[in-house]
Motif scaffolding. Structure first.
Motif, PDB file in Angstrom:
ATOM      1  N   SER A 140      57.212 -62.962 -75.508  1.00 54.24           N
ATOM      2  CA  SER A 140      58.101 -64.056 -74.776  1.00 54.24           C
ATOM      3  C   SER A 140      57.168 -64.448 -73.590  1.00 54.24           C
ATOM      4  CB  SER A 140      59.401 -63.390 -74.624  1.00 54.24           C
ATOM      5  OG  SER A 140      59.117 -62.402 -73.384  1.00 54.24           O
ATOM      6  N   HIS A 141      57.946 -65.734 -73.188  1.00 59.76           N
ATOM      7  CA  HIS A 141      57.165 -66.485 -71.832  1.00 59.76           C
ATOM      8  C   HIS A 141      58.281 -66.385 -70.850  1.00 59.76           C
ATOM      9  CE1 HIS A 141      53.747 -68.210 -73.781  1.00 59.76           C
ATOM     10  NE2 HIS A 141      54.168 -67.695 -74.887  1.00 59.76           N
ATOM     11  N   LEU A 142      57.669 -66.502 -69.633  1.00 60.35           N
ATOM     12  CA  LEU A 142      58.402 -66.662 -68.525  1.00 60.35           C
ATOM     13  C   LEU A 142      57.640 -67.469 -67.605  1.00 60.35           C
ATOM     14  CD1 LEU A 142      57.648 -64.798 -65.621  1.00 60.35           C
ATOM     15  CD2 LEU A 142      58.702 -63.032 -67.029  1.00 60.35           C
TER      16      LEU A 142
ATOM     17  N   GLY B  35      48.268 -70.042 -67.720  1.00 54.42           N
ATOM     18  CA  GLY B  35      48.001 -71.355 -66.831  1.00 54.42           C
ATOM     19  C   GLY B  35      48.900 -71.373 -65.814  1.00 54.42           C
ATOM     20  N   GLU B  36      48.556 -72.354 -64.919  1.00 53.85           N
ATOM     21  CA  GLU B  36      49.456 -72.534 -63.755  1.00 53.85           C
ATOM     22  C   GLU B  36      49.008 -73.835 -62.912  1.00 53.85           C
ATOM     23  OE1 GLU B  36      47.801 -70.053 -60.272  1.00 53.85           O
ATOM     24  OE2 GLU B  36      47.663 -68.818 -61.616  1.00 53.85           O
ATOM     25  N   HIS B  37      50.147 -74.362 -62.495  1.00 60.98           N
ATOM     26  CA  HIS B  37      49.991 -75.727 -61.645  1.00 60.98           C
ATOM     27  C   HIS B  37      50.559 -75.622 -60.458  1.00 60.98           C
ATOM     28  CE1 HIS B  37      53.815 -76.423 -63.573  1.00 60.98           C
ATOM     29  NE2 HIS B  37      54.097 -77.032 -62.261  1.00 60.98           N
TER      30      HIS B  37
ATOM     31  N   ARG C 173      47.160 -76.246 -45.882  1.00 60.52           N
ATOM     32  CA  ARG C 173      45.757 -75.596 -45.449  1.00 60.52           C
ATOM     33  C   ARG C 173      45.973 -74.147 -45.419  1.00 60.52           C
ATOM     34  NH1 ARG C 173      42.774 -73.985 -41.416  1.00 60.52           N
ATOM     35  NH2 ARG C 173      43.163 -73.577 -39.374  1.00 60.52           N
ATOM     36  N   TRP C 174      47.123 -73.399 -45.526  1.00 55.86           N
ATOM     37  CA  TRP C 174      47.070 -72.116 -45.405  1.00 55.86           C
ATOM     38  C   TRP C 174      47.331 -71.397 -46.818  1.00 55.86           C
ATOM     39  CZ3 TRP C 174      49.469 -74.897 -41.563  1.00 55.86           C
ATOM     40  CH2 TRP C 174      48.733 -74.655 -40.235  1.00 55.86           C
ATOM     41  N   PHE C 175      48.179 -72.116 -47.621  1.00 56.21           N
ATOM     42  CA  PHE C 175      48.405 -71.584 -49.052  1.00 56.21           C
ATOM     43  C   PHE C 175      48.883 -72.402 -50.259  1.00 56.21           C
ATOM     44  CE2 PHE C 175      52.499 -71.612 -46.904  1.00 56.21           C
ATOM     45  CZ  PHE C 175      53.350 -72.131 -47.587  1.00 56.21           C
ATOM     46  N   ARG C 176      49.018 -72.077 -51.319  1.00 55.05           N
ATOM     47  CA  ARG C 176      49.369 -72.887 -52.418  1.00 55.05           C
ATOM     48  C   ARG C 176      50.342 -72.008 -53.010  1.00 55.05           C
ATOM     49  NH1 ARG C 176      44.068 -72.529 -54.206  1.00 55.05           N
ATOM     50  NH2 ARG C 176      44.713 -71.655 -56.258  1.00 55.05           N
ATOM     51  N   VAL C 177      51.530 -72.805 -53.467  1.00 57.21           N
ATOM     52  CA  VAL C 177      52.590 -72.262 -54.417  1.00 57.21           C
ATOM     53  C   VAL C 177      52.304 -72.802 -55.711  1.00 57.21           C
ATOM     54  CG1 VAL C 177      54.991 -72.006 -54.777  1.00 57.21           C
ATOM     55  CG2 VAL C 177      54.241 -72.144 -52.755  1.00 57.21           C
ATOM     56  N   ASN C 178      52.127 -71.852 -56.588  1.00 55.96           N
ATOM     57  CA  ASN C 178      51.917 -72.245 -58.105  1.00 55.96           C
ATOM     58  C   ASN C 178      52.886 -71.678 -58.981  1.00 55.96           C
ATOM     59  OD1 ASN C 178      49.474 -73.343 -57.242  1.00 55.96           O
ATOM     60  ND2 ASN C 178      47.955 -71.912 -58.219  1.00 55.96           N
ATOM     61  N   LEU C 179      53.077 -72.340 -60.150  1.00 57.36           N
ATOM     62  CA  LEU C 179      53.896 -71.955 -61.231  1.00 57.36           C
ATOM     63  C   LEU C 179      52.999 -71.521 -62.229  1.00 57.36           C
ATOM     64  CD1 LEU C 179      56.725 -71.765 -62.167  1.00 57.36           C
ATOM     65  CD2 LEU C 179      56.835 -73.926 -62.720  1.00 57.36           C
ATOM     66  N   ALA C 180      53.121 -70.351 -62.731  1.00 61.49           N
ATOM     67  CA  ALA C 180      52.485 -70.042 -64.063  1.00 61.49           C
ATOM     68  C   ALA C 180      53.345 -69.772 -65.157  1.00 61.49           C
ATOM     69  CB  ALA C 180      51.936 -68.608 -63.472  1.00 61.49           C
ATOM     70  N   ASP C 181      52.556 -70.143 -66.226  1.00 58.11           N
ATOM     71  CA  ASP C 181      53.274 -69.657 -67.641  1.00 58.11           C
ATOM     72  C   ASP C 181      52.813 -68.176 -67.891  1.00 58.11           C
ATOM     73  OD1 ASP C 181      54.237 -69.568 -70.363  1.00 58.11           O
ATOM     74  OD2 ASP C 181      52.770 -71.143 -71.017  1.00 58.11           O
ATOM     75  N   VAL C 182      53.677 -67.333 -67.949  1.00 60.35           N
ATOM     76  CA  VAL C 182      53.109 -65.934 -68.081  1.00 60.35           C
ATOM     77  C   VAL C 182      53.752 -65.540 -69.476  1.00 60.35           C
ATOM     78  CG1 VAL C 182      53.555 -63.640 -67.159  1.00 60.35           C
ATOM     79  CG2 VAL C 182      53.194 -65.517 -65.716  1.00 60.35           C
ATOM     80  N   GLU C 183      52.738 -64.979 -70.383  1.00 60.54           N
ATOM     81  CA  GLU C 183      53.024 -64.139 -71.644  1.00 60.54           C
ATOM     82  C   GLU C 183      53.346 -62.740 -71.348  1.00 60.54           C
ATOM     83  OE1 GLU C 183      51.232 -63.554 -76.188  1.00 60.54           O
ATOM     84  OE2 GLU C 183      50.539 -65.180 -74.989  1.00 60.54           O
TER      85      GLU C 183
ATOM     86  N   ILE D  89      51.914 -67.205 -54.803  1.00 60.02           N
ATOM     87  CA  ILE D  89      51.394 -68.067 -54.003  1.00 60.02           C
ATOM     88  C   ILE D  89      49.974 -67.607 -53.892  1.00 60.02           C
ATOM     89  CG2 ILE D  89      51.523 -67.894 -51.258  1.00 60.02           C
ATOM     90  CD1 ILE D  89      54.759 -67.022 -51.580  1.00 60.02           C
ATOM     91  N   ARG D  90      49.104 -68.406 -53.464  1.00 52.97           N
ATOM     92  CA  ARG D  90      47.527 -68.276 -53.606  1.00 52.97           C
ATOM     93  C   ARG D  90      47.199 -68.413 -52.177  1.00 52.97           C
ATOM     94  NH1 ARG D  90      45.879 -65.949 -58.235  1.00 52.97           N
ATOM     95  NH2 ARG D  90      46.381 -66.944 -60.129  1.00 52.97           N
ATOM     96  N   LEU D  91      46.602 -67.388 -51.381  1.00 54.45           N
ATOM     97  CA  LEU D  91      46.352 -67.547 -50.238  1.00 54.45           C
ATOM     98  C   LEU D  91      44.790 -67.321 -49.824  1.00 54.45           C
ATOM     99  CD1 LEU D  91      49.236 -64.939 -48.854  1.00 54.45           C
ATOM    100  CD2 LEU D  91      48.910 -67.328 -48.382  1.00 54.45           C
TER     101      LEU D  91
END
Length: 176
Positions: free
Chosen positions: A30-32, A7-9, A15-25, A37-39
């Motif tokens: 372990s998680h990080l 998941g990410e938020h 207008r050009w991009f989104r910076v998201n933070l993802a919970d990565v397994e 960047i979503r373009l």
């Protein structure tokens, strides 16, 4: 080994991009936290003339303070067909309208950080319409011999990886 995005938020958006933070397994469980960047998709286009010269832009990139050759490129607007966006960008940035576009290839230039998909097109003809609308994007626009592309890339005169890949692919397709 597969990493899973649980998941990410969004932490920033424009207008050009989104910076998201993802919970990565990770594979070990372990998680990080991983920023990404979503373009929007990017459309790229150029033309090769009968003399096997490719239309390029000579431009400065302030982020890296570097100069280099590039192909006209820009984001695909919502609902815009990708080939139409490629043709629009070429016209806006060079003043040349491409003939029928051919899909060269699609690449993801930085898939460890972004989901930027670049769609590269080329035409074997173009018609000069007039001074480019977006002339602020480059110092000059030139027809450069396609046979010079490998040397330009090797010298670092095409610093952007996506542009180097596109030009080398076009060189291979056109000159074999």
């Amino acid at each position: 080994m597969r990493w899973k995005n649980l998941g990410e938020h969004t932490v920033y958006e424009n207008r050009w991009f989104r910076v998201n933070l993802a919970d990565v397994e990770l594979p070990d469980g372990s998680h990080l936290d991983h920023y990404l960047i979503r373009l929007r998709p990017v459309a790229v286009a150029t033309a090769v003339n009968p003399d096997n010269e490719v239309l390029l832009l000579w431009r400065h990139r302030f982020i890296t303070d570097s100069w280099g050759w590039e192909l006209p490129a820009g984001v695909v607007e919502d609902g815009e067909p990708i080939p139409a966006a490629a043709a629009r960008e070429m016209l806006e940035e060079t003043g040349w309208r491409p003939g029928p576009l051919r899909h060269l290839f699609t690449l993801e230039p930085s898939n460890g950080l972004t989901d930027a998909t670049h769609h590269v097109y080329w035409a074997d003809e173009a018609h000069y319409v007039g001074h480019p609308e977006d002339d602020f994007e480059s110092d000059r626009r030139e027809w450069v011999p396609l046979k010079a592309v490998p040397d330009l890339v090797a010298r670092g005169d095409v610093p952007a990886a996506n542009m180097a890949a596109a030009l080398l692919m076009l060189h291979n397709v056109r000159l074999g």
